[in-house]
Design a protein around this motif. Structure first.
Motif, PDB file in Angstrom:
ATOM      1  N   ALA A 160       0.856  -1.332   0.124  1.00 56.10           N
ATOM      2  CA  ALA A 160       0.061  -0.032  -0.144  1.00 56.10           C
ATOM      3  C   ALA A 160       0.864   1.216   0.054  1.00 56.10           C
ATOM      4  O   ALA A 160       0.410   2.211  -0.192  1.00 56.10           O
ATOM      5  CB  ALA A 160      -0.871  -0.175   1.100  1.00 56.10           C
ATOM      6  N   ASN A 161       2.069   1.106   0.338  1.00 61.84           N
ATOM      7  CA  ASN A 161       2.995   2.436   0.516  1.00 61.84           C
ATOM      8  C   ASN A 161       3.955   2.407  -0.715  1.00 61.84           C
ATOM      9  O   ASN A 161       5.093   3.189  -0.925  1.00 61.84           O
ATOM     10  CB  ASN A 161       3.909   2.252   1.600  1.00 61.84           C
ATOM     11  CG  ASN A 161       2.950   2.597   2.918  1.00 61.84           C
ATOM     12  OD1 ASN A 161       2.100   3.351   3.127  1.00 61.84           O
ATOM     13  ND2 ASN A 161       3.398   1.739   3.890  1.00 61.84           N
ATOM     14  N   ALA A 162       3.502   1.652  -1.812  1.00 59.18           N
ATOM     15  CA  ALA A 162       4.409   1.627  -3.061  1.00 59.18           C
ATOM     16  C   ALA A 162       5.555   1.169  -3.151  1.00 59.18           C
ATOM     17  O   ALA A 162       6.560   1.263  -3.699  1.00 59.18           O
ATOM     18  CB  ALA A 162       4.513   3.067  -3.822  1.00 59.18           C
ATOM     19  N   VAL A 185       0.877  15.509 -10.828  1.00 56.01           N
ATOM     20  CA  VAL A 185       0.598  14.368 -11.513  1.00 56.01           C
ATOM     21  C   VAL A 185       0.467  13.217 -10.575  1.00 56.01           C
ATOM     22  O   VAL A 185      -0.504  12.139 -10.583  1.00 56.01           O
ATOM     23  CB  VAL A 185       1.699  14.044 -12.656  1.00 56.01           C
ATOM     24  CG1 VAL A 185       1.445  12.598 -13.212  1.00 56.01           C
ATOM     25  CG2 VAL A 185       1.580  15.141 -13.636  1.00 56.01           C
ATOM     26  N   TYR A 186       1.180  13.309  -9.596  1.00 54.05           N
ATOM     27  CA  TYR A 186       1.243  12.229  -8.442  1.00 54.05           C
ATOM     28  C   TYR A 186       0.039  12.425  -7.763  1.00 54.05           C
ATOM     29  O   TYR A 186      -0.598  11.168  -7.126  1.00 54.05           O
ATOM     30  CB  TYR A 186       2.547  12.243  -7.826  1.00 54.05           C
ATOM     31  CG  TYR A 186       3.920  11.933  -8.626  1.00 54.05           C
ATOM     32  CD1 TYR A 186       4.071  10.708  -9.222  1.00 54.05           C
ATOM     33  CD2 TYR A 186       5.030  12.715  -8.493  1.00 54.05           C
ATOM     34  CE1 TYR A 186       4.955  10.218  -9.881  1.00 54.05           C
ATOM     35  CE2 TYR A 186       6.154  12.369  -9.305  1.00 54.05           C
ATOM     36  CZ  TYR A 186       6.184  11.281  -9.969  1.00 54.05           C
ATOM     37  OH  TYR A 186       7.401  10.931 -10.720  1.00 54.05           O
ATOM     38  N   GLN A 187      -0.261  13.653  -7.429  1.00 53.67           N
ATOM     39  CA  GLN A 187      -1.304  13.806  -6.606  1.00 53.67           C
ATOM     40  C   GLN A 187      -2.810  13.293  -7.205  1.00 53.67           C
ATOM     41  O   GLN A 187      -3.412  12.512  -6.574  1.00 53.67           O
ATOM     42  CB  GLN A 187      -1.540  15.310  -6.289  1.00 53.67           C
ATOM     43  CG  GLN A 187      -0.840  15.551  -5.148  1.00 53.67           C
ATOM     44  CD  GLN A 187      -0.500  17.313  -5.034  1.00 53.67           C
ATOM     45  OE1 GLN A 187      -1.074  17.985  -5.615  1.00 53.67           O
ATOM     46  NE2 GLN A 187       0.208  17.451  -3.989  1.00 53.67           N
ATOM     47  N   LEU A 227       7.812  10.473 -16.705  1.00 48.60           N
ATOM     48  CA  LEU A 227       9.306  10.479 -16.992  1.00 48.60           C
ATOM     49  C   LEU A 227      10.126   9.792 -15.815  1.00 48.60           C
ATOM     50  O   LEU A 227      10.055  10.050 -14.669  1.00 48.60           O
ATOM     51  CB  LEU A 227       9.883  11.922 -17.134  1.00 48.60           C
ATOM     52  CG  LEU A 227      11.285  11.816 -17.857  1.00 48.60           C
ATOM     53  CD1 LEU A 227      11.299  11.308 -19.122  1.00 48.60           C
ATOM     54  CD2 LEU A 227      12.014  13.246 -17.686  1.00 48.60           C
ATOM     55  N   ASN A 228      10.762   8.311 -16.445  1.00 45.40           N
ATOM     56  CA  ASN A 228      11.315   7.843 -15.432  1.00 45.40           C
ATOM     57  C   ASN A 228      12.968   7.752 -15.739  1.00 45.40           C
ATOM     58  O   ASN A 228      13.586   8.206 -16.583  1.00 45.40           O
ATOM     59  CB  ASN A 228      10.920   6.360 -15.625  1.00 45.40           C
ATOM     60  CG  ASN A 228       9.719   5.970 -14.817  1.00 45.40           C
ATOM     61  OD1 ASN A 228       9.198   6.798 -14.054  1.00 45.40           O
ATOM     62  ND2 ASN A 228       9.293   4.587 -14.644  1.00 45.40           N
ATOM     63  N   ARG A 229      13.732   7.232 -14.470  1.00 48.26           N
ATOM     64  CA  ARG A 229      15.087   7.371 -14.713  1.00 48.26           C
ATOM     65  C   ARG A 229      15.579   5.773 -14.728  1.00 48.26           C
ATOM     66  O   ARG A 229      15.104   5.049 -13.755  1.00 48.26           O
ATOM     67  CB  ARG A 229      15.675   8.151 -13.603  1.00 48.26           C
ATOM     68  CG  ARG A 229      17.334   8.311 -13.800  1.00 48.26           C
ATOM     69  CD  ARG A 229      17.803   8.859 -12.399  1.00 48.26           C
ATOM     70  NE  ARG A 229      17.256  10.190 -12.126  1.00 48.26           N
ATOM     71  CZ  ARG A 229      17.774  11.189 -12.322  1.00 48.26           C
ATOM     72  NH1 ARG A 229      18.856  11.124 -13.172  1.00 48.26           N
ATOM     73  NH2 ARG A 229      17.405  12.423 -11.827  1.00 48.26           N
TER      74      ARG A 229
HETATM   75  P1  FAD Z   1       6.141  11.147  -2.880  1.00 48.44           P
HETATM   76  O1  FAD Z   1       6.039  11.603  -1.622  1.00 48.44           O
HETATM   77  O2  FAD Z   1       6.510   9.622  -3.037  1.00 48.44           O
HETATM   78  O3  FAD Z   1       4.674  11.244  -3.680  1.00 48.44           O
HETATM   79  C1  FAD Z   1       3.933  12.480  -4.033  1.00 48.44           C
HETATM   80  C2  FAD Z   1       2.529  12.657  -3.484  1.00 48.44           C
HETATM   81  O4  FAD Z   1       1.993  11.232  -3.996  1.00 48.44           O
HETATM   82  C3  FAD Z   1       2.340  12.545  -1.891  1.00 48.44           C
HETATM   83  O5  FAD Z   1       2.580  14.034  -1.714  1.00 48.44           O
HETATM   84  C4  FAD Z   1       1.364  11.999  -1.852  1.00 48.44           C
HETATM   85  O6  FAD Z   1       0.033  13.007  -2.123  1.00 48.44           O
HETATM   86  C5  FAD Z   1       1.205  11.039  -2.739  1.00 48.44           C
HETATM   87  N1  FAD Z   1       1.550   9.574  -2.160  1.00 48.44           N
HETATM   88  C6  FAD Z   1       2.472   8.977  -2.470  1.00 48.44           C
HETATM   89  N2  FAD Z   1       2.552   7.742  -1.917  1.00 48.44           N
HETATM   90  C7  FAD Z   1       1.279   7.418  -1.405  1.00 48.44           C
HETATM   91  C8  FAD Z   1       0.536   6.523  -0.810  1.00 48.44           C
HETATM   92  N3  FAD Z   1       1.170   5.488  -0.413  1.00 48.44           N
HETATM   93  N4  FAD Z   1      -0.855   6.692  -0.675  1.00 48.44           N
HETATM   94  C9  FAD Z   1      -1.351   7.873  -0.944  1.00 48.44           C
HETATM   95  N5  FAD Z   1      -0.789   8.982  -1.318  1.00 48.44           N
HETATM   96  C10 FAD Z   1       0.570   8.805  -1.681  1.00 48.44           C
HETATM   97  N6  FAD Z   1       6.257   7.001  -9.695  1.00 48.44           N
HETATM   98  C11 FAD Z   1       7.198   7.041 -10.948  1.00 48.44           C
HETATM   99  O7  FAD Z   1       7.804   8.227 -10.786  1.00 48.44           O
HETATM  100  N7  FAD Z   1       7.514   6.097 -11.825  1.00 48.44           N
HETATM  101  C12 FAD Z   1       7.112   5.023 -11.864  1.00 48.44           C
HETATM  102  O8  FAD Z   1       7.325   4.136 -12.651  1.00 48.44           O
HETATM  103  C13 FAD Z   1       6.269   4.479 -10.863  1.00 48.44           C
HETATM  104  N8  FAD Z   1       5.502   3.390 -10.758  1.00 48.44           N
HETATM  105  C14 FAD Z   1       4.532   3.279  -9.611  1.00 48.44           C
HETATM  106  C15 FAD Z   1       4.162   1.845  -9.574  1.00 48.44           C
HETATM  107  C16 FAD Z   1       3.181   1.615  -8.579  1.00 48.44           C
HETATM  108  C17 FAD Z   1       2.383   0.047  -8.454  1.00 48.44           C
HETATM  109  C18 FAD Z   1       2.732   2.482  -7.834  1.00 48.44           C
HETATM  110  C19 FAD Z   1       1.959   2.166  -6.390  1.00 48.44           C
HETATM  111  C20 FAD Z   1       3.197   3.786  -7.760  1.00 48.44           C
HETATM  112  C21 FAD Z   1       4.349   4.108  -8.905  1.00 48.44           C
HETATM  113  N9  FAD Z   1       4.805   5.408  -8.995  1.00 48.44           N
HETATM  114  C22 FAD Z   1       5.863   5.461  -9.847  1.00 48.44           C
HETATM  115  C23 FAD Z   1       4.602   6.467  -7.670  1.00 48.44           C
HETATM  116  C24 FAD Z   1       5.732   6.402  -6.927  1.00 48.44           C
HETATM  117  O9  FAD Z   1       5.252   5.604  -5.605  1.00 48.44           O
HETATM  118  C25 FAD Z   1       5.763   7.961  -5.979  1.00 48.44           C
HETATM  119  O10 FAD Z   1       4.744   8.326  -5.565  1.00 48.44           O
HETATM  120  C26 FAD Z   1       6.222   8.858  -7.230  1.00 48.44           C
HETATM  121  O11 FAD Z   1       7.444   8.356  -7.694  1.00 48.44           O
HETATM  122  C27 FAD Z   1       6.628  10.267  -6.517  1.00 48.44           C
HETATM  123  O12 FAD Z   1       7.344  10.091  -5.604  1.00 48.44           O
HETATM  124  P2  FAD Z   1       8.164  11.078  -4.655  1.00 48.44           P
HETATM  125  O13 FAD Z   1       9.055  10.732  -3.908  1.00 48.44           O
HETATM  126  O14 FAD Z   1       8.743  12.300  -5.579  1.00 48.44           O
HETATM  127  O15 FAD Z   1       7.100  11.635  -3.747  1.00 48.44           O
END
Ligand code: FAD
Length: 522
Positions: A34-36, A73-75, A92-94
């Motif tokens: 659930a926390n990715a 976008v993430y939000q 955009l991935n690295r």
């Molecule tokens: P973060 O702090 O991790 O996230 C930015 C915002 O997203 C937060 O402010 C919050 O509002 C929200 N958020 C983050 N995690 C959660 C959570 N567990 N529950 C609710 N809200 C949350 N990101 C990529 O960039 N590339 C990928 O290929 C990619 N693949 C993913 C695959 C899966 C299966 C999942 C579940 C997530 C994926 N993500 C991917 C998203 C990744 O987990 C991060 O949220 C994102 O990369 C942003 O990371 P950050 O450290 O910049 O910010």
């Protein structure tokens, strides 16, 4: 559907096979908590990202982030996921080596249970490397923008027509032509004009999809200036992009019409041409006047010489055997000989008719030239001109100068007819049209008209309604005009039903219908 459900739904397929499906998939697959935090990735995930399985297990998916994706976008992504909905988008991935790539990602929340039966939330991530696809889309978009901005700002008019002749793309310059010429569908008008001016060649080019390059067309309009366009047609093939045309490509064919406004250049050419024409015509007029004067003199002499000849024959018969010694017979013979010698001398002095090449002639051009050449005379006589040219006119086969002389004669007759003391209505209307394979020019003046009994006589040589001694009353103008029309296989007639003045109609065969029959002028 959890693993035991899958096994129930597909009893013939073991879980092993499903694991193979995931392992062999061409798409990068990951499963997170659930926390990715990553719990599983398949081999393609490792191939695309460059990370080994052990390196990513337990890490957050954010290790793939290029850190340039906007927070929103993430939000938005997490907004969907936390409400139980799947999310799809591009990020955009690295890679492990630091290089960027575009990930086309779908994340789906999956509610399932652990082996111990505890309910848990898992995220299923599936992505593929969309870098090439993204580059091609962008390139396509850029190219389209580039082409569109060039086409939009180009001074050249452009229109793309589909198979049914409907305009599917055009530019402002094209639309301006439509407004300027009051044409709802300029392309249709251009195609019609090309067909008229090129005849059979146009249909052949269309059938063989042969391009037509820089064909000049003129558009006449009664109230506006004549406009000239250099028109080109070319065919553009578009390969069908639908799946059913994968092997059997059915291409679409479009017609690209390009029109360049060459009015300014043409007008300059016109001015130079009119000046040159004026010089040629005044030279021609000189020898024409001489021809008319000499023909008149020959005609006048021929009558008395014929009378003398008849009298000489009569006197010879009357004198019988002594005719050779009869002084009257001798005198009459001498008089006849002198008359015939004078006629022969005049005939030898007749300037030869200028030889002119026959070619396609546009009567709109000829009439417009004549109206411009006669401007001074119109002004001097206070005659107003109403010129209504057919928008496009097929060519006739003929001698341009002779035809110009013909219309000059008719126009100056009309001016002369109205230019009389106290005559109020002074206007000349000239209309060109096409009717039943004939190109018609109708000249209507508001003069006194021609009485019914004289309508045929006016075409006889040396017939004139004017008294001898009045200027220009040689009476050969209409006879010569008739001769020019006859040479062109046409008809010159007075409209017997018109009563408000005189209406003359010249009909000449349209070149296309004529060439279908035979060719050339008589
Ligand atoms: P973060 O702090 O991790 O996230 C930015 C915002 O997203 C937060 O402010 C919050 O509002 C929200 N958020 C983050 N995690 C959660 C959570 N567990 N529950 C609710 N809200 C949350 N990101 C990529 O960039 N590339 C990928 O290929 C990619 N693949 C993913 C695959 C899966 C299966 C999942 C579940 C997530 C994926 N993500 C991917 C998203 C990744 O987990 C991060 O949220 C994102 O990369 C942003 O990371 P950050 O450290 O910049 O910010």
């Amino acid at each position: 559907m959890n693993s035991s459900n899958t096994a129930q739904a597909f009893p013939e397929i073991s879980e092993d096979v499903f694991r193979h499906v995931v392992e062999q998939s061409a798409i990068a697959i990951s499963v997170t908590d659930a926390n990715a935090r990553i719990l599983y990735v398949n081999p393609v995930f490792c191939t695309i990202t460059g990370y080994a399985l052990e390196e990513v297990l337990g890490c957050n998916q954010s290790l793939l982030s290029y850190k340039s994706t906007p927070k929103e976008v993430y939000q938005e992504m997490w907004g969907e996921l936390t409400t139980g909905r799947a999310w799809h988008g591009r990020l955009l991935n690295r890679r492990r080596d630091g290089s960027p790539y575009v990930a086309d990602l779908t994340v789906t929340p999956v509610r399932t249970t652990t082996i111990t039966g505890q309910p848990v939330l898992r995220y299923l991530g599936m992505h593929w490397d969309a870098t090439d696809s993204h580059r091609m889309e962008r390139q396509l978009q850029n190219q389209r923008q580039l082409v569109e901005s060039v086409v939009e700002t180009a001074p050249t008019a452009v229109a793309l027509l589909d198979g049914e002749g409907h305009v599917v793309l055009d530019n402002p310059a094209y639309r301006r032509i439509g407004q300027d010429l009051s044409l709802v569908d300029p392309a249709r008008a251009v195609m019609g004009s090309l067909r008229e001016s090129m005849g059979g060649n146009f249909d052949q080019a269309v059938a063989a999809r042969r391009p037509i390059v820089n064909h000049e067309l003129r558009f006449d309009h009664a109230e506006r200036e004549t406009r000239w366009f250099s028109c080109s047609l070319s065919w553009v093939e578009e390969q069908s992009s639908t799946a059913d045309a994968f092997y059997d490509a059915e291409n679409k064919v479009y017609l690209l019409l390009v029109m360049n406004d060459i009015t300014v250049a043409k007008r300059q050419q016109e001015t130079a041409r009119l000046a040159a024409m004026r010089a040629v015509l005044s030279e021609g007029e000189l020898s024409q006047s001489l021809r008319e004067a000499l023909s008149g003199a020959i005609f006048q002499l021929q009558g008395p010489v014929n009378l003398i000849s008849a009298a000489a024959n009569m006197q010879r018969r009357r004198a019988g055997a002594g005719a050779d010694k009869d002084p009257l017979v001798q005198a009459l013979a001498e008089a006849r000989e002198a008359g015939e010698t004078a006629i022969a001398t005049l005939q030898s002095a007749l300037p030869a008719e200028p030889l002119e090449a026959t070619g396609p002639v546009n009567l709109n051009e000829v009439v417009r030239d004549v109206l411009m050449l006669e401007t001074q005379d119109f002004l001097a006589a206070g005659v107003t001109v109403d010129w209504t040219p057919a928008r496009t006119l097929p060519s006739v086969s003929g001698e341009a100068t002779a035809l110009r002389n013909l219309f000059r004669q008719l126009v100056s007759n009309a001016i002369e007819a109205m230019n009389r003391r106290g005559w109020k209505e002074r206007s000349l209307s000239v209309i060109t049209s096409v009717r039943g394979g004939q190109v018609e020019v109708e000249l209507t003046d508001t003069g006194p008209g021609i009485p019914e009994e004289l309508r045929l006589k006016i075409f006889e040589p040396f017939f004139s309604t004017k008294k001898p001694g009045q200027g220009g009353a040689r009476g050969v103008g209409l006879a010569l005009a008739q001769e020019i029309v006859r040479r062109h296989r046409g008809v010159l007639e007075v409209d017997p039903h018109y009563h408000g003045g005189c209406r003359l109609r010249v009909s000449l065969p349209d070149m296309r219908s004529e060439s279908a029959r035979d060719g050339g002028i008589a």
